[in-house]
Design an enzyme around this catalytic site. Structure first.
Site, PDB file in Angstrom:
ATOM      1  N   GLY A  11       0.965  -1.437  -0.021  1.00 25.21           N
ATOM      2  CA  GLY A  11       0.175   0.200  -0.016  1.00 25.21           C
ATOM      3  C   GLY A  11       0.661   1.344   0.044  1.00 25.21           C
ATOM      4  N   GLY A  97      -3.152  -2.396   9.641  1.00 22.29           N
ATOM      5  CA  GLY A  97      -3.732  -1.255   9.907  1.00 22.29           C
ATOM      6  C   GLY A  97      -4.957  -1.557   8.715  1.00 22.29           C
ATOM      7  CG  HIS A 153     -11.958  11.300  13.511  1.00 18.66           C
ATOM      8  ND1 HIS A 153     -12.680  10.364  14.633  1.00 18.66           N
ATOM      9  CD2 HIS A 153     -10.950  10.449  12.720  1.00 18.66           C
ATOM     10  CE1 HIS A 153     -11.935   9.450  14.816  1.00 18.66           C
ATOM     11  NE2 HIS A 153     -10.814   9.477  14.605  1.00 18.66           N
ATOM     12  CE  LYS A 157     -13.670   7.470  11.474  1.00 15.16           C
ATOM     13  NZ  LYS A 157     -12.897   6.283  10.732  1.00 15.16           N
ATOM     14  N   GLY A 163     -13.333   3.318  14.041  1.00 17.62           N
ATOM     15  CA  GLY A 163     -13.229   2.148  14.105  1.00 17.62           C
ATOM     16  C   GLY A 163     -12.603   2.024  16.075  1.00 17.62           C
TER      17      GLY A 163
END
Length: 271
Positions: A11, A97, A153, A157, A163
């Site tokens: 990634g 992650g 946030h 988002k 999470g």
């Protein structure tokens, strides 16, 4: 002198991937062995540095003979499947992650842990890991106190609660012998009636460019405890993932957690 731990970043084209590349170059414990991108990426073959120098590492869709001991994955749900299969095939440890995994992917991760060391976390902040530990202890020690979780946030988002907030709720519920689904309360509006005993409430804020803030209130009669973590930069997540990679390298097969990284001096890793 100890040889640097060779890692592959999966990634590598994303924001986290770029941060991981930059921090890896600054960390004497690590050596970047591969920067992996999705099949069909226009970055394939592009040097990581500009202007290019002979022998410079390039973005690639294949690991090749990189000799990596750990793969750090921050990709997509589809990318996660490729990363996990690659790690099992090569016998590499996996730090991931990537979020949004489904039940089948969690099962595949658990199965892989019989063959390789794996560590997955929704949030790689070491501060959040410590906050989770503190919350677990407080929830167990104060079983009759109310728990409310607040998170904030940036405006872009798309999911709520975050999470990380859900993971905090799961830790608090488990500390009291409950499942979060049994006690979770995510919305209050109108005539809600009294607060349900044992409920864990969630409140969500969205706006601006907030990287991430999580707070937990434990409320008793005449007193309360507030536990708060504020992320000022996304770099902390990359830094935590690399700490996990250093810690995980050389460990036997198993399913590890970020909290375990806190239990061992982070300048030491198995050889």
């Amino acid at each position: 002198m100890t040889e640097p731990i060779r890692i592959a970043i999966h990634g590598a084209a994303g924001r986290m991937g770029r941060s991981l590349i930059e921090l890896t170059r600054q960390d004497a414990r690590l050596k970047l062995a591969a920067a992996l991108v999705a099949p069909g990426s226009t970055l394939e073959g592009t040097p990581l540095v500009s202007p290019a120098v002979p022998g410079a590492l390039t973005y690639s869709t294949r690991l090749g003979d990189a000799g990596a001991r750990v793969l750090v994955d921050f990709s997509s749900t589809g990318g996660f499947d490729r990363a996990l299969a690659l790690c099992v095939e090569r016998g590499m440890a996996l730090v991931s992650g990537t979020t949004g995994l489904n039940a089948a992917q969690w099962a595949a991760l658990d199965a892989a842990a019989a063959h390789i060391a794996v560590l997955h976390a929704a949030n790689f902040s070491l501060g959040i890991s410590l906050l989770t530990r503190l919350l677990r202890a407080a929830a167990a020690a104060l079983p009759d106190w109310d728990i409310e979780i607040l998170e904030a946030h940036h405006a872009r988002k798309e999911d709520a609660p975050s999470g990380t907030a859900l993971a905090l709720g799961e830790a608090a519920a488990a500390a009291r012998g409950r499942r979060l689904e049994e006690v979770m309360q995510t919305a209050r509006h109108g005539q809600t009636g009294p607060r349900a005993p044992g409920a864990i409430g969630f409140a969500v804020l969205r706006g601006g460019d907030v990287v991430g803030e999580h707070g937990v209130w434990l409320l008793g009669a005449g007193e309360r405890i507030e536990l708060t973590h504020r992320a000022g930069s996304r770099v902390i997540f990359a830094r935590g993932a690399l700490e996990a990679a250093c810690w995980l390298a050389g460990r036997p097969p198993g399913h590890y957690t970020l909290e375990q990284v806190l239990d061992v001096p982070r300048d030491r890793s198995p050889t």
